[in-house]
Write a protein that holds these residues in place. Structure first.
Motif, PDB file in Angstrom:
ATOM      1  N   SER A   6       0.824  -1.196   0.000  1.00  9.28           N
ATOM      2  CA  SER A   6       0.000   0.000   0.000  1.00  9.28           C
ATOM      3  C   SER A   6       0.869   1.260   0.000  1.00  9.28           C
ATOM      4  O   SER A   6       0.627   2.200  -0.759  1.00  9.28           O
ATOM      5  CB  SER A   6      -0.930  -0.001   1.214  1.00  9.28           C
ATOM      6  OG  SER A   6      -1.642   1.205   1.288  1.00  9.28           O
ATOM      7  N   LEU A   7       1.880   1.253   0.844  1.00 11.47           N
ATOM      8  CA  LEU A   7       2.781   2.405   0.901  1.00 11.47           C
ATOM      9  C   LEU A   7       3.567   2.578  -0.397  1.00 11.47           C
ATOM     10  O   LEU A   7       3.774   3.689  -0.880  1.00 11.47           O
ATOM     11  CB  LEU A   7       3.742   2.261   2.084  1.00 11.47           C
ATOM     12  CG  LEU A   7       3.126   2.427   3.463  1.00 11.47           C
ATOM     13  CD1 LEU A   7       4.156   2.133   4.547  1.00 11.47           C
ATOM     14  CD2 LEU A   7       2.546   3.817   3.638  1.00 11.47           C
ATOM     15  N   ARG A   8       3.988   1.472  -0.969  1.00  9.91           N
ATOM     16  CA  ARG A   8       4.722   1.526  -2.227  1.00  9.91           C
ATOM     17  C   ARG A   8       3.859   2.111  -3.337  1.00  9.91           C
ATOM     18  O   ARG A   8       4.306   2.962  -4.113  1.00  9.91           O
ATOM     19  CB  ARG A   8       5.210   0.130  -2.619  1.00  9.91           C
ATOM     20  CG  ARG A   8       6.103   0.132  -3.865  1.00  9.91           C
ATOM     21  CD  ARG A   8       6.673  -1.252  -4.184  1.00  9.91           C
ATOM     22  NE  ARG A   8       5.684  -2.316  -4.156  1.00  9.91           N
ATOM     23  CZ  ARG A   8       4.888  -2.638  -5.195  1.00  9.91           C
ATOM     24  NH1 ARG A   8       4.972  -1.980  -6.316  1.00  9.91           N
ATOM     25  NH2 ARG A   8       4.031  -3.631  -5.084  1.00  9.91           N
ATOM     26  N   LEU A   9       2.592   1.675  -3.419  1.00  8.91           N
ATOM     27  CA  LEU A   9       1.683   2.195  -4.437  1.00  8.91           C
ATOM     28  C   LEU A   9       1.416   3.690  -4.244  1.00  8.91           C
ATOM     29  O   LEU A   9       1.381   4.456  -5.204  1.00  8.91           O
ATOM     30  CB  LEU A   9       0.372   1.418  -4.430  1.00  8.91           C
ATOM     31  CG  LEU A   9       0.434  -0.001  -4.970  1.00  8.91           C
ATOM     32  CD1 LEU A   9      -0.911  -0.713  -4.759  1.00  8.91           C
ATOM     33  CD2 LEU A   9       0.790   0.016  -6.444  1.00  8.91           C
ATOM     34  N   ARG A  10       1.232   4.092  -3.003  1.00 10.19           N
ATOM     35  CA  ARG A  10       1.009   5.512  -2.728  1.00 10.19           C
ATOM     36  C   ARG A  10       2.234   6.334  -3.116  1.00 10.19           C
ATOM     37  O   ARG A  10       2.130   7.417  -3.692  1.00 10.19           O
ATOM     38  CB  ARG A  10       0.690   5.731  -1.250  1.00 10.19           C
ATOM     39  CG  ARG A  10      -0.696   5.300  -0.882  1.00 10.19           C
ATOM     40  CD  ARG A  10      -1.007   5.624   0.543  1.00 10.19           C
ATOM     41  NE  ARG A  10      -2.316   5.085   0.911  1.00 10.19           N
ATOM     42  CZ  ARG A  10      -2.863   5.257   2.089  1.00 10.19           C
ATOM     43  NH1 ARG A  10      -2.224   5.926   3.028  1.00 10.19           N
ATOM     44  NH2 ARG A  10      -4.043   4.744   2.346  1.00 10.19           N
ATOM     45  N   PHE A  11       3.398   5.824  -2.801  1.00 10.52           N
ATOM     46  CA  PHE A  11       4.632   6.517  -3.153  1.00 10.52           C
ATOM     47  C   PHE A  11       4.785   6.623  -4.672  1.00 10.52           C
ATOM     48  O   PHE A  11       5.173   7.669  -5.194  1.00 10.52           O
ATOM     49  CB  PHE A  11       5.835   5.802  -2.541  1.00 10.52           C
ATOM     50  CG  PHE A  11       7.136   6.466  -2.844  1.00 10.52           C
ATOM     51  CD1 PHE A  11       7.497   7.659  -2.226  1.00 10.52           C
ATOM     52  CD2 PHE A  11       8.004   5.905  -3.769  1.00 10.52           C
ATOM     53  CE1 PHE A  11       8.691   8.274  -2.519  1.00 10.52           C
ATOM     54  CE2 PHE A  11       9.209   6.524  -4.065  1.00 10.52           C
ATOM     55  CZ  PHE A  11       9.550   7.712  -3.441  1.00 10.52           C
ATOM     56  N   GLU A  12       4.484   5.555  -5.393  1.00  7.35           N
ATOM     57  CA  GLU A  12       4.577   5.582  -6.852  1.00  7.35           C
ATOM     58  C   GLU A  12       3.602   6.592  -7.445  1.00  7.35           C
ATOM     59  O   GLU A  12       3.951   7.324  -8.371  1.00  7.35           O
ATOM     60  CB  GLU A  12       4.331   4.184  -7.422  1.00  7.35           C
ATOM     61  CG  GLU A  12       5.479   3.225  -7.175  1.00  7.35           C
ATOM     62  CD  GLU A  12       5.170   1.807  -7.637  1.00  7.35           C
ATOM     63  OE1 GLU A  12       4.039   1.551  -8.119  1.00  7.35           O
ATOM     64  OE2 GLU A  12       6.056   0.946  -7.491  1.00  7.35           O
ATOM     65  N   ARG A  13       2.381   6.652  -6.914  1.00 11.59           N
ATOM     66  CA  ARG A  13       1.397   7.633  -7.398  1.00 11.59           C
ATOM     67  C   ARG A  13       1.867   9.052  -7.136  1.00 11.59           C
ATOM     68  O   ARG A  13       1.756   9.936  -7.986  1.00 11.59           O
ATOM     69  CB  ARG A  13       0.043   7.396  -6.743  1.00 11.59           C
ATOM     70  CG  ARG A  13      -0.687   6.206  -7.285  1.00 11.59           C
ATOM     71  CD  ARG A  13      -2.111   6.158  -6.738  1.00 11.59           C
ATOM     72  NE  ARG A  13      -2.554   4.777  -6.722  1.00 11.59           N
ATOM     73  CZ  ARG A  13      -3.208   4.187  -5.741  1.00 11.59           C
ATOM     74  NH1 ARG A  13      -3.539   4.879  -4.672  1.00 11.59           N
ATOM     75  NH2 ARG A  13      -3.558   2.939  -5.815  1.00 11.59           N
ATOM     76  N   LEU A  14       2.375   9.248  -5.939  1.00 12.32           N
ATOM     77  CA  LEU A  14       2.884  10.571  -5.580  1.00 12.32           C
ATOM     78  C   LEU A  14       4.050  10.959  -6.495  1.00 12.32           C
ATOM     79  O   LEU A  14       4.121  12.084  -6.995  1.00 12.32           O
ATOM     80  CB  LEU A  14       3.334  10.593  -4.116  1.00 12.32           C
ATOM     81  CG  LEU A  14       3.921  11.902  -3.610  1.00 12.32           C
ATOM     82  CD1 LEU A  14       2.862  12.993  -3.631  1.00 12.32           C
ATOM     83  CD2 LEU A  14       4.474  11.727  -2.216  1.00 12.32           C
ATOM     84  N   ALA A  15       4.942  10.024  -6.720  1.00 11.90           N
ATOM     85  CA  ALA A  15       6.091  10.282  -7.585  1.00 11.90           C
ATOM     86  C   ALA A  15       5.630  10.594  -9.011  1.00 11.90           C
ATOM     87  O   ALA A  15       6.178  11.487  -9.663  1.00 11.90           O
ATOM     88  CB  ALA A  15       7.045   9.100  -7.577  1.00 11.90           C
ATOM     89  N   ASP A  16       4.619   9.878  -9.497  1.00 12.16           N
ATOM     90  CA  ASP A  16       4.106  10.133 -10.844  1.00 12.16           C
ATOM     91  C   ASP A  16       3.522  11.532 -10.972  1.00 12.16           C
ATOM     92  O   ASP A  16       3.578  12.145 -12.034  1.00 12.16           O
ATOM     93  CB  ASP A  16       3.044   9.091 -11.218  1.00 12.16           C
ATOM     94  CG  ASP A  16       3.636   7.707 -11.466  1.00 12.16           C
ATOM     95  OD1 ASP A  16       4.865   7.626 -11.691  1.00 12.16           O
ATOM     96  OD2 ASP A  16       2.865   6.729 -11.440  1.00 12.16           O
ATOM     97  N   ASP A  17       2.951  12.043  -9.883  1.00 13.51           N
ATOM     98  CA  ASP A  17       2.371  13.385  -9.904  1.00 13.51           C
ATOM     99  C   ASP A  17       3.414  14.474  -9.693  1.00 13.51           C
ATOM    100  O   ASP A  17       3.369  15.525 -10.327  1.00 13.51           O
ATOM    101  CB  ASP A  17       1.287  13.524  -8.824  1.00 13.51           C
ATOM    102  CG  ASP A  17       0.067  12.664  -9.109  1.00 13.51           C
ATOM    103  OD1 ASP A  17      -0.131  12.270 -10.282  1.00 13.51           O
ATOM    104  OD2 ASP A  17      -0.685  12.387  -8.150  1.00 13.51           O
ATOM    105  N   VAL A  18       4.347  14.231  -8.805  1.00 11.76           N
ATOM    106  CA  VAL A  18       5.276  15.280  -8.382  1.00 11.76           C
ATOM    107  C   VAL A  18       6.493  15.408  -9.300  1.00 11.76           C
ATOM    108  O   VAL A  18       6.935  16.521  -9.590  1.00 11.76           O
ATOM    109  CB  VAL A  18       5.720  15.020  -6.928  1.00 11.76           C
ATOM    110  CG1 VAL A  18       6.809  15.977  -6.505  1.00 11.76           C
ATOM    111  CG2 VAL A  18       4.524  15.136  -6.001  1.00 11.76           C
ATOM    112  N   VAL A  19       7.035  14.310  -9.757  1.00 10.04           N
ATOM    113  CA  VAL A  19       8.273  14.356 -10.539  1.00 10.04           C
ATOM    114  C   VAL A  19       8.140  15.210 -11.801  1.00 10.04           C
ATOM    115  O   VAL A  19       8.999  16.063 -12.051  1.00 10.04           O
ATOM    116  CB  VAL A  19       8.774  12.928 -10.856  1.00 10.04           C
ATOM    117  CG1 VAL A  19       9.898  12.953 -11.871  1.00 10.04           C
ATOM    118  CG2 VAL A  19       9.220  12.237  -9.578  1.00 10.04           C
TER     119      VAL A  19
END
Length: 85
Positions: A6-19
């Protein structure tokens, strides 16, 4: 394991938005700093020395590129332009 996933998926989503936003911001910042640097460089060199500084810069670049032939002087072009006016 579910928490980790769950944390990994949230981090990936955040990274996709922020990067992408960070990359755009970085490019804008880099352009502004380049413009500021050019502005400061123009202010640092007196107007009457700018053509000579440009000529020296071209000579140094030519030497680094392995060209030994002399670079045409900027003054000649200025004289021709002044004569036409």
């Amino acid at each position: 394991m579910a928490l980790k996933d769950s944390l990994r998926l949230r981090f990936e989503r955040l990274a996709d938005d922020v990067v992408p936003q960070l990359l755009d911001s970085w490019g804008d910042l880099q352009k502004r700093l380049d413009d500021l640097n050019c502005s400061l460089a123009n202010r640092a060199v007196p107007e009457d020395r700018r053509s000579r500084v440009s000529e020296l810069s071209l000579q140094e670049k030519a030497q680094k590129a392995g060209q030994d032939r002399p670079v045409p002087r900027a003054e000649k072009a200025t004289r021709k332009t002044a004569a036409r006016k």
